[in-house]
Design a protein around this motif. Sequence first.
Motif, mmCIF file in Angstrom:
data_model
loop_
_atom_site.group_PDB
_atom_site.id
_atom_site.type_symbol
_atom_site.label_atom_id
_atom_site.label_comp_id
_atom_site.label_asym_id
_atom_site.label_seq_id
_atom_site.Cartn_x
_atom_site.Cartn_y
_atom_site.Cartn_z
ATOM 1 N N SER A 123 0.819 -1.219 0.000
ATOM 2 C CA SER A 123 0.000 0.000 0.000
ATOM 3 C C SER A 123 0.842 1.253 0.000
ATOM 4 O O SER A 123 0.450 2.282 -0.548
ATOM 5 C CB SER A 123 -0.958 0.015 1.194
ATOM 6 N N TYR A 124 2.029 1.166 0.575
ATOM 7 C CA TYR A 124 2.921 2.322 0.573
ATOM 8 C C TYR A 124 3.221 2.743 -0.864
ATOM 9 O O TYR A 124 3.196 3.918 -1.223
ATOM 10 C CB TYR A 124 4.216 1.959 1.305
ATOM 11 N N LEU A 125 3.512 1.743 -1.691
ATOM 12 C CA LEU A 125 3.842 2.048 -3.071
ATOM 13 C C LEU A 125 2.604 2.363 -3.884
ATOM 14 O O LEU A 125 2.649 3.195 -4.789
ATOM 15 C CB LEU A 125 4.580 0.864 -3.696
ATOM 16 N N ARG A 126 1.527 1.702 -3.526
ATOM 17 C CA ARG A 126 0.318 1.911 -4.316
ATOM 18 C C ARG A 126 -0.139 3.356 -4.268
ATOM 19 O O ARG A 126 -0.523 3.933 -5.284
ATOM 20 C CB ARG A 126 -0.791 1.016 -3.765
ATOM 21 N N LYS A 127 -0.092 3.922 -3.080
ATOM 22 C CA LYS A 127 -0.584 5.291 -2.976
ATOM 23 C C LYS A 127 0.300 6.232 -3.767
ATOM 24 O O LYS A 127 -0.170 7.163 -4.420
ATOM 25 C CB LYS A 127 -0.707 5.717 -1.510
ATOM 26 N N LYS A 128 1.609 5.972 -3.697
ATOM 27 C CA LYS A 128 2.509 6.846 -4.448
ATOM 28 C C LYS A 128 2.327 6.659 -5.939
ATOM 29 O O LYS A 128 2.353 7.630 -6.706
ATOM 30 C CB LYS A 128 3.955 6.548 -4.066
ATOM 31 N N ALA A 129 2.116 5.417 -6.331
ATOM 32 C CA ALA A 129 1.929 5.162 -7.763
ATOM 33 C C ALA A 129 0.678 5.862 -8.272
ATOM 34 O O ALA A 129 0.647 6.380 -9.391
ATOM 35 C CB ALA A 129 1.845 3.660 -8.013
ATOM 36 N N ALA A 130 -0.353 5.887 -7.422
ATOM 37 C CA ALA A 130 -1.591 6.537 -7.853
ATOM 38 C C ALA A 130 -1.354 8.013 -8.141
ATOM 39 O O ALA A 130 -1.783 8.548 -9.178
ATOM 40 C CB ALA A 130 -2.676 6.373 -6.790
ATOM 41 N N LEU A 131 -0.657 8.697 -7.239
ATOM 42 C CA LEU A 131 -0.424 10.124 -7.470
ATOM 43 C C LEU A 131 0.530 10.347 -8.625
ATOM 44 O O LEU A 131 0.422 11.323 -9.358
ATOM 45 C CB LEU A 131 0.134 10.781 -6.203
ATOM 46 N N CYS A 132 1.459 9.414 -8.789
ATOM 47 C CA CYS A 132 2.360 9.535 -9.923
ATOM 48 C C CYS A 132 1.563 9.398 -11.207
ATOM 49 O O CYS A 132 1.792 10.115 -12.177
ATOM 50 C CB CYS A 132 3.429 8.442 -9.826
ATOM 51 N N ALA A 133 0.586 8.480 -11.181
ATOM 52 C CA ALA A 133 -0.268 8.312 -12.359
ATOM 53 C C ALA A 133 -1.029 9.595 -12.656
ATOM 54 O O ALA A 133 -1.223 9.967 -13.817
ATOM 55 C CB ALA A 133 -1.238 7.157 -12.130
ATOM 56 N N VAL A 134 -1.452 10.285 -11.607
ATOM 57 C CA VAL A 134 -2.154 11.555 -11.805
ATOM 58 C C VAL A 134 -1.270 12.519 -12.583
ATOM 59 O O VAL A 134 -1.693 13.165 -13.542
ATOM 60 C CB VAL A 134 -2.547 12.179 -10.451
ATOM 61 N N HIS A 135 -0.025 12.587 -12.174
ATOM 62 C CA HIS A 135 0.901 13.485 -12.852
ATOM 63 C C HIS A 135 1.104 13.065 -14.295
ATOM 64 O O HIS A 135 1.127 13.904 -15.208
ATOM 65 C CB HIS A 135 2.237 13.500 -12.116
ATOM 66 N N VAL A 136 1.246 11.750 -14.517
ATOM 67 C CA VAL A 136 1.437 11.255 -15.877
ATOM 68 C C VAL A 136 0.253 11.652 -16.745
ATOM 69 O O VAL A 136 0.414 12.122 -17.876
ATOM 70 C CB VAL A 136 1.609 9.715 -15.865
ATOM 71 N N ILE A 137 -0.929 11.486 -16.204
ATOM 72 C CA ILE A 137 -2.123 11.830 -16.981
ATOM 73 C C ILE A 137 -2.179 13.320 -17.271
ATOM 74 O O ILE A 137 -2.581 13.737 -18.351
ATOM 75 C CB ILE A 137 -3.386 11.390 -16.219
ATOM 76 N N ARG A 138 -1.732 14.115 -16.303
ATOM 77 C CA ARG A 138 -1.747 15.559 -16.547
ATOM 78 C C ARG A 138 -0.801 15.930 -17.674
ATOM 79 O O ARG A 138 -1.074 16.819 -18.467
ATOM 80 C CB ARG A 138 -1.337 16.310 -15.287
ATOM 81 N N LYS A 139 0.319 15.215 -17.724
ATOM 82 C CA LYS A 139 1.314 15.546 -18.744
ATOM 83 C C LYS A 139 0.960 14.936 -20.092
ATOM 84 O O LYS A 139 1.174 15.533 -21.133
ATOM 85 C CB LYS A 139 2.694 15.015 -18.310
ATOM 86 N N VAL A 140 0.499 13.716 -20.049
ATOM 87 C CA VAL A 140 0.223 12.994 -21.299
ATOM 88 C C VAL A 140 -1.185 12.407 -21.209
ATOM 89 O O VAL A 140 -1.342 11.233 -20.891
ATOM 90 C CB VAL A 140 1.235 11.854 -21.520
#
Lengths: 154, 819
Positions: free
Chosen positions: B151-168
Amino acid sequence: MLLFSRQGKLRLQKWYTATAERDKKKMVRELMQIVLARKPKMCSFLEWRDLKIVYKRYASLYFCCAIEEQDNELITLEVIHRFVELLDKYFGSVCELDIIFNFEKAYFILDEFLMGGEIQDTSKKSVLKAIEQADLLQEEDESPRSVLEEMGLA
Amino acid sequence: MPAPIRLRELIRTIRTARTQAEEREMIQKECAAIRSSFREEDNTYRCRNVAKLLYMHMLGYPAHFGQLECLKLIASQKFTDKRIGYLGAMLLLDERQDVHLLMTNCIKNDLNHSTQYVQGLALCTLGCMGSSEMCRDLAGEVEKLLKTSNSYLRKKAALCAVHVIRKVPELMEMFLPATKNLLSEKNHGVLHTSVVLLTEMCERSPDMLSHFRKLVPQLVRILKNLIMSGYSPEHDVSGISDPFLQVRILRLLRILGKGDDDSSEAMNDILAQVATNTETSKNVGNAILYETVLTIMDIKSESGLRVLAINILGRFLLNNDKNIRYVALTSLLKTVQTDHNAVQRHRSTIVDCLKDLDVSIKRRAMELSFALVNGNNIRGMMKELLYFLDSCDPEFKADCASGVFLAAEKYAPSKRWHIDTIMRVLTTAGSYVRDDSVPNLIQLITNSVEMHAYTVQRLYKALLDDISQQPLVQVASWCIGEYGDLLVSGQCEEEEPIQVTEDEVLDVLEGLLVSNLSTPVTRGYSLTAIMKLSTRFSSVNRIKKVVSIYGSSIDVELQQRAVEYNALFKKYDHMRPALLERMPIMEKTATNGPTEIVQTNGETEPSVVETKHLPPVTQPANQANDLLDLLGGNDVPVIQTTMPTKPASAGGELLDLLGDLSLSGGPTPAPAPSVPSSQPSFLLDGLSSQPLFNDIATAAIPPMTAYNKNGLKIDFTFERANPNPNVAVITIHASNSADADMTEFVFQAAVPKTFQLQLLSPSSNVVPALNQGTVTQVIRVLNPQKQQLRMRIKLTYTLKGSPVQDLAEVNNFPPQSWQ
């Protein structure tokens, strides 16, 4: 997210949008000017360019966040407060000097708490635990050498 | 080489610097040391050096030479190095530097590292400053981590995905499968970040939005659990369970419920529950309530719920905390359009906020007050607003004044009240009033016929007090010019008439002319006003004297006016009364119209028509140049029907036209006498009340067909403008024999250099089909040299949905039309 002192010295700056260095400096200067000019009784929100600025003063430091039109200002105040609590827990009654001398740790805490401008974890405990563990890792990195050295030094 | 000093040492040392110069010196020394250390490629101290560099960067010094070192640190195996390296990357690098792409590989490796904290660092860096290229490359890795059980990584991955979507944004699809189970997590961190991810996806793509609508019940359940569950120390903030998560869920619900009845219905209960059960003593509770109110307002909620929301906002308004009041005012502003009545109930509180000390609150309160003004509360509200105008900061005055004018226009209970209000605004905030309000006011005053005497009297009194506020002075001098006779005769019914003599009035006006406070525009107004009084007062000689003095004024505008007025006295005295007659009532133009009202006496009728047809008329003005180009680059001075809008008083405009139309322009007196002889037919013909030059004698000139193509037929009929034989008045008749109407019909014409053309507005811009009607338009052509009339015409219209454009030359004018 900006942290600056009453004298206008920047203590921490975190940008979540890509901005040129020059523009960053300009914006920081402008924001500092505007926020420092506010009187104590005024409300914590103001409009600047097309963003909303939420700021709060804790002792000698101003914590300042810029949020978008659709974001909730009141909850941003809570976010700022949570960050201060985290710093407080970590440093034990944090004061400005702590942040000055341990700025990289302040950054680590911020990066564990927020990412891309959003909260990663709403539990204080887990954020602090993660930082603790990471710090331990850092120490492990550094300690084996000294232990070995000690052992090597007869 | 001695070991580089530690970070803390450096910080301590720099802080001891007493001056900026001292600090700079220390920093430069240290930078040099760091640079040489970097050159030595020493691994042991690199971390320390970069940390120091970051500190100096924060102080504002350049640190770009450390960028590559950050990359080396990231590549190192030691956690400490990585930590500082990534921090440096986030602070010093961004997508603008090409160097950042080198990080991609390191991040990729670290995303798959065995230690979760290293993975976390990589995700964090990518999520904060990843460029679109990096995001594209690494999206796959992020997606993998989104599905991990950690879960530690999952939460970070989720926000990272948000950034990815914002960029691309195109990569959004990629993350869709991973989102399936996100909401069933127990871990609040993952829940929170998942909600953020879902929000981002729904905001960006309507497809995703409809896809995720089915999650509404699940979200409602989670929210319910949060509220109902007992105290959970981990997530508690001042007695409320995980407010951050609550707010985020509410926001996602808002997006999902917007415009969708079913979802909105599913949410009604929970929203009501949150709204009523949340503690409001602390900021946290209010934050949640705020978000709830925003959500209720946006979705299709039932009316009871909406009233509940507005009441919450009303309560906010009474809260002592400024922040809450600010937030309430902002939200009310958003809802005032839709729930007007409910907001009205809180009107008095809002008006009280006008008196608040905080600038942001005052501004909001002012905007909201204007939105709430209606026919019933206009008197009370206006009192408050005028009081506010008196006492507020200059930055507000302009907006407030305009707002007052608008509101007064819409809801004025009586003309007298309206004029009083305007007077009040002019006297208190006169210099902040917008320029275009002067003509608007003048028009308003003209239209309230019965109030003329009262108005002019009040304005006169105001002028006596204070001549520094230009808009007030301008309006006042215009009025005095128009209604000076009423002023002197003491005819006021509304209030005690004052005794004023003609000399006193002229004194005041002359005072304006000489005063340093008057702008050139104001001087123009007062000179014209004085001139107008020459027909209304008896002391003509005094006026003549004043006017002749200004004939040699340095100000070009004043000089021109004075000279023309002089000419009026000398040669055209017989025309003077007619020209300076009272203005007729002007038609109301569009509310935000520019100063088209400044059309003169002569143009009242065409101006009325033309402001309604403003688009088609201004088009010819702009496109006339195209036609001119066609005629071989001749600059034909096409006289445009929209006169150049000068902020001059309308009466003087007439004479200005005389000046404008003079072919040589400029302030030379010479054209002035010659102009009336050839031009009056243009202007005075239009004067509805001035049949000075009698009916245009219709010479017997045969009509002709100028154009006949594709069903559109244009006929010209001729009239000779009397007495000027040089002017031909052509009326075009456009008829349409096709089976569909021709819409947006625009007729334009251009003539060779030796002619002058004036195009009046058409009767309509739709030519009905099957010859059911015609569009007529009048053209006046001045032909002083009696040359053969030639014309090039351009026609544009829309037939059956497709635009048609055509050009044609008209050469078959009958000889009588130009001889």
